[in-house]
Design a protein around this motif. Structure first.
Motif, PDB file in Angstrom:
ATOM      1  N   ARG A  75       0.934  -1.326  -0.214  1.00 56.65           N
ATOM      2  CA  ARG A  75       0.083   0.049  -0.037  1.00 56.65           C
ATOM      3  C   ARG A  75       0.822   1.165  -0.026  1.00 56.65           C
ATOM      4  O   ARG A  75       0.533   2.285  -0.855  1.00 56.65           O
ATOM      5  CB  ARG A  75      -0.775   0.074   1.083  1.00 56.65           C
ATOM      6  CG  ARG A  75      -1.821   1.329   1.140  1.00 56.65           C
ATOM      7  CD  ARG A  75      -2.737   0.690   2.290  1.00 56.65           C
ATOM      8  NE  ARG A  75      -3.521   2.377   2.703  1.00 56.65           N
ATOM      9  CZ  ARG A  75      -4.031   2.487   3.877  1.00 56.65           C
ATOM     10  NH1 ARG A  75      -4.055   1.625   4.811  1.00 56.65           N
ATOM     11  NH2 ARG A  75      -4.545   3.654   4.017  1.00 56.65           N
ATOM     12  N   SER A  81       3.937   1.566  -1.307  1.00 58.36           N
ATOM     13  CA  SER A  81       4.568   1.814  -2.556  1.00 58.36           C
ATOM     14  C   SER A  81       3.307   2.183  -3.506  1.00 58.36           C
ATOM     15  O   SER A  81       4.008   3.103  -4.402  1.00 58.36           O
ATOM     16  CB  SER A  81       5.044   0.143  -2.967  1.00 58.36           C
ATOM     17  OG  SER A  81       5.951  -0.054  -2.080  1.00 58.36           O
ATOM     18  N   ALA A  82       2.145   1.722  -3.562  1.00 59.55           N
ATOM     19  CA  ALA A  82       1.253   2.091  -4.346  1.00 59.55           C
ATOM     20  C   ALA A  82       0.996   3.772  -4.149  1.00 59.55           C
ATOM     21  O   ALA A  82       1.063   4.582  -5.304  1.00 59.55           O
ATOM     22  CB  ALA A  82      -0.060   1.545  -4.304  1.00 59.55           C
ATOM     23  N   ASP A  83       0.920   4.078  -2.854  1.00 54.56           N
ATOM     24  CA  ASP A  83       0.616   5.557  -2.639  1.00 54.56           C
ATOM     25  C   ASP A  83       1.889   6.213  -3.008  1.00 54.56           C
ATOM     26  O   ASP A  83       1.774   7.575  -3.495  1.00 54.56           O
ATOM     27  CB  ASP A  83       0.461   5.888  -0.991  1.00 54.56           C
ATOM     28  CG  ASP A  83      -0.940   5.451  -0.741  1.00 54.56           C
ATOM     29  OD1 ASP A  83      -1.826   5.166  -1.730  1.00 54.56           O
ATOM     30  OD2 ASP A  83      -1.345   5.573   0.499  1.00 54.56           O
ATOM     31  N   ALA A  84       3.075   5.643  -2.915  1.00 59.36           N
ATOM     32  CA  ALA A  84       4.279   6.538  -3.416  1.00 59.36           C
ATOM     33  C   ALA A  84       4.285   6.838  -4.936  1.00 59.36           C
ATOM     34  O   ALA A  84       4.808   7.889  -5.292  1.00 59.36           O
ATOM     35  CB  ALA A  84       5.621   5.836  -2.907  1.00 59.36           C
ATOM     36  N   ARG A  85       3.800   5.922  -5.467  1.00 60.00           N
ATOM     37  CA  ARG A  85       3.788   5.951  -7.104  1.00 60.00           C
ATOM     38  C   ARG A  85       2.837   7.042  -7.488  1.00 60.00           C
ATOM     39  O   ARG A  85       2.959   7.737  -8.722  1.00 60.00           O
ATOM     40  CB  ARG A  85       3.643   4.618  -7.640  1.00 60.00           C
ATOM     41  CG  ARG A  85       4.673   3.787  -7.748  1.00 60.00           C
ATOM     42  CD  ARG A  85       4.442   2.307  -8.618  1.00 60.00           C
ATOM     43  NE  ARG A  85       3.286   1.549  -8.023  1.00 60.00           N
ATOM     44  CZ  ARG A  85       3.432   0.752  -7.132  1.00 60.00           C
ATOM     45  NH1 ARG A  85       4.719   0.369  -6.605  1.00 60.00           N
ATOM     46  NH2 ARG A  85       2.320  -0.065  -6.558  1.00 60.00           N
ATOM     47  N   GLU A  86       1.836   7.302  -6.544  1.00 62.02           N
ATOM     48  CA  GLU A  86       0.768   8.227  -7.084  1.00 62.02           C
ATOM     49  C   GLU A  86       1.113   9.711  -6.638  1.00 62.02           C
ATOM     50  O   GLU A  86       0.768  10.839  -7.131  1.00 62.02           O
ATOM     51  CB  GLU A  86      -0.616   8.062  -6.248  1.00 62.02           C
ATOM     52  CG  GLU A  86      -1.019   6.691  -6.635  1.00 62.02           C
ATOM     53  CD  GLU A  86      -2.330   6.279  -5.994  1.00 62.02           C
ATOM     54  OE1 GLU A  86      -2.998   7.554  -5.307  1.00 62.02           O
ATOM     55  OE2 GLU A  86      -2.838   5.364  -5.905  1.00 62.02           O
ATOM     56  N   ARG A 138       2.849  13.190  -7.249  1.00 59.55           N
ATOM     57  CA  ARG A 138       3.493  13.930  -8.352  1.00 59.55           C
ATOM     58  C   ARG A 138       4.476  14.926  -8.047  1.00 59.55           C
ATOM     59  O   ARG A 138       4.120  15.571  -6.930  1.00 59.55           O
ATOM     60  CB  ARG A 138       2.618  14.523  -9.065  1.00 59.55           C
ATOM     61  CG  ARG A 138       1.646  13.432  -9.778  1.00 59.55           C
ATOM     62  CD  ARG A 138       0.383  13.940 -10.596  1.00 59.55           C
ATOM     63  NE  ARG A 138       0.046  15.200 -10.322  1.00 59.55           N
ATOM     64  CZ  ARG A 138      -1.190  15.695 -10.328  1.00 59.55           C
ATOM     65  NH1 ARG A 138      -2.165  15.033 -10.747  1.00 59.55           N
ATOM     66  NH2 ARG A 138      -1.422  16.907  -9.910  1.00 59.55           N
TER      67      ARG A 138
END
Length: 77
Positions: free
Chosen positions: A11, A13-18, A20
């Motif tokens: 989770r 990692s997914a938030d970090a990819r979002e 900008r």
């Protein structure tokens, strides 16, 4: 090791990819400029108080120094 297994790495990692880059930089810049303005306002407020107090003290000292008094009379304290 049990504690690390409870950390939601996927989770995070997914938030970090979002995230900008542009909005983050602009937010940090805006925060820094806001902080600079806030500090400047506080410094100016204090500086103005010091400046006016100093001016008043010099003016009163000047007036006392220029006042003519009979010999032996003490200045007002």
């Amino acid at each position: 090791m049990a504690v690390l297994e409870r950390v939601p790495v996927a989770r995070i990692s997914a938030d970090a990819r979002e995230i900008r880059f542009g909005p983050v930089v602009l937010t940090l810049l805006a925060g820094a400029l806001f902080g600079l303005g806030w500090v400047a306002a506080k410094v100016c407020t204090v500086a103005w108080a010091v400046l006016t107090w100093t001016f008043a003290a010099v003016r009163i000292g000047w007036q006392e120094g220029m006042a003519r008094r009979p010999a032996g009379e003490e200045p007002v304290r």
